[in-house]
Design an enzyme around this catalytic site. Sequence first.
Site, mmCIF file in Angstrom:
data_model
loop_
_atom_site.group_PDB
_atom_site.id
_atom_site.type_symbol
_atom_site.label_atom_id
_atom_site.label_comp_id
_atom_site.label_asym_id
_atom_site.label_seq_id
_atom_site.Cartn_x
_atom_site.Cartn_y
_atom_site.Cartn_z
ATOM 1 N N GLN A 11 0.726 -1.260 -0.501
ATOM 2 C CA GLN A 11 -0.034 0.085 0.123
ATOM 3 C C GLN A 11 0.995 1.039 0.076
ATOM 4 O O GLN A 11 2.384 1.395 0.568
ATOM 5 C CB GLN A 11 -0.878 0.479 1.513
ATOM 6 C CG GLN A 11 -2.358 0.794 0.835
ATOM 7 C CD GLN A 11 -2.657 0.391 1.789
ATOM 8 O OE1 GLN A 11 -3.631 -1.427 2.511
ATOM 9 N NE2 GLN A 11 -4.112 1.605 2.129
ATOM 10 N N SER A 91 3.881 -5.377 2.479
ATOM 11 C CA SER A 91 2.936 -6.320 3.599
ATOM 12 C C SER A 91 2.182 -6.953 2.440
ATOM 13 O O SER A 91 1.723 -8.299 1.913
ATOM 14 C CB SER A 91 2.409 -4.830 4.215
ATOM 15 O OG SER A 91 1.121 -4.783 5.094
ATOM 16 N N LEU A 92 1.180 -6.007 1.585
ATOM 17 C CA LEU A 92 -0.338 -6.278 0.960
ATOM 18 C C LEU A 92 0.054 -6.976 0.017
ATOM 19 O O LEU A 92 0.186 -8.058 -0.767
ATOM 20 C CB LEU A 92 -1.076 -4.930 0.417
ATOM 21 C CG LEU A 92 -2.116 -5.125 -0.913
ATOM 22 C CD1 LEU A 92 -2.729 -6.144 -0.635
ATOM 23 C CD2 LEU A 92 -1.840 -4.195 -1.384
ATOM 24 N N ARG A 116 -9.553 -7.631 3.863
ATOM 25 C CA ARG A 116 -8.562 -7.663 4.981
ATOM 26 C C ARG A 116 -7.913 -5.945 5.048
ATOM 27 O O ARG A 116 -8.611 -5.024 5.707
ATOM 28 C CB ARG A 116 -6.980 -7.948 4.115
ATOM 29 C CG ARG A 116 -5.544 -7.170 5.219
ATOM 30 C CD ARG A 116 -4.720 -7.976 5.056
ATOM 31 N NE ARG A 116 -3.479 -7.984 5.199
ATOM 32 C CZ ARG A 116 -2.673 -7.373 4.904
ATOM 33 N NH1 ARG A 116 -3.307 -6.125 3.576
ATOM 34 N NH2 ARG A 116 -1.550 -6.802 5.606
ATOM 35 N N HIS A 200 0.807 -2.916 10.971
ATOM 36 C CA HIS A 200 1.418 -3.398 11.818
ATOM 37 C C HIS A 200 1.861 -3.330 12.920
ATOM 38 O O HIS A 200 3.677 -2.866 13.495
ATOM 39 C CB HIS A 200 2.907 -3.624 10.783
ATOM 40 C CG HIS A 200 2.524 -4.247 9.462
ATOM 41 N ND1 HIS A 200 2.304 -5.532 9.110
ATOM 42 C CD2 HIS A 200 2.361 -3.509 7.905
ATOM 43 C CE1 HIS A 200 1.697 -5.461 7.580
ATOM 44 N NE2 HIS A 200 2.011 -4.548 7.401
ATOM 45 N N GLN A 249 1.334 -11.382 10.440
ATOM 46 C CA GLN A 249 1.356 -10.261 9.972
ATOM 47 C C GLN A 249 0.807 -8.655 10.050
ATOM 48 O O GLN A 249 1.348 -7.771 10.469
ATOM 49 C CB GLN A 249 1.406 -10.387 8.323
ATOM 50 C CG GLN A 249 2.213 -9.807 7.242
ATOM 51 C CD GLN A 249 1.772 -9.060 5.871
ATOM 52 O OE1 GLN A 249 0.386 -8.307 6.162
ATOM 53 N NE2 GLN A 249 2.069 -9.191 5.492
#
Length: 313
Positions: A11, A91-92, A116, A200, A249
């Site tokens: 992102q 991440s994503l 998500r 996170h 995560q």
Amino acid sequence: MKKTAFIFPGQGSQEVGMGKAMYDFYPSVKKMFDDADDVLGYSLTTLMFEGPQEELTKTENAQPALLLNSIAINHVLKEEGINPSMTAGHSLGEYSALVASGSLDPMEAVQLVHTRGKLMEEAYPTGKGSMAAVLGLTQEEIEKVLEGFNDEEPVDLANINCPGQIVISGTKDGVAQASEQLSEAGAKRVLPLNVSGPFHSRLMKSASADFADHLSKNSISEASVPVYANVTAGPVTEADEIEKLLVEQLYSPVRFQQILEAFVEEDVDAIVEIGHGKVLSGLVRKVKRRMKTFNVQDPETVEQFTQWYKEDS
């Protein structure tokens, strides 16, 4: 056969117009975009191509948009007979990596990251959480400052991107206080990030139970090539382990620097960023300046990478 690691952006890389050149050029990309619109029940494609940017940037839209763009490009490379030796995502981007490694079905992944994104938006009140990039301090120096922050104003390490670039995440007040203290501790700059939540960090734990429930309804398969997980920075192929790490995560730091260091140790011929922008390619150069990198995001860069890959292969 050349040894390549495919990396996928997360992102923040979204931009109106991304994917349009691929959509117009490759029939298989157009089909994937049309299929994604069908499974989501709204035209993500229109939002990607026409905006507005504010709507595209909403987490529930940005996540499926970035994933769709990346996996469509990967699909084109696969049609050319090009497959990675290992994958990872920021991440994503880890979900794009799992699609590329055969662990997640492409359209299931589009729906999954849409959900998500919604859960991440809802996990903490909008405007109450914050993230900031800390430049010029080591992980140890930052951790020492963050020791002083308790559960009332928690601040955690969120992204360990490359030497001298680490992102912190927590409550708005906590991140503001930590930013001051980190500047006093010698940070060159502390830059607030334009995000809607404390991603996170431990503040995302409330989203993890609901997300685990959604994740369990998806068919996760064993990965055909190793995926280097954000949580551990190590390779994973087992379906159960992949599922467990995807839940963790949400509230754990992204160990991207360690992932890139692992790829260097694996002696890959190139690290290839698949998707919009060049953020991750920049991180690669901070970790290993001479590493061969490609950014594949449109028909021209597909052609350049394909030509290199097939030379002397």
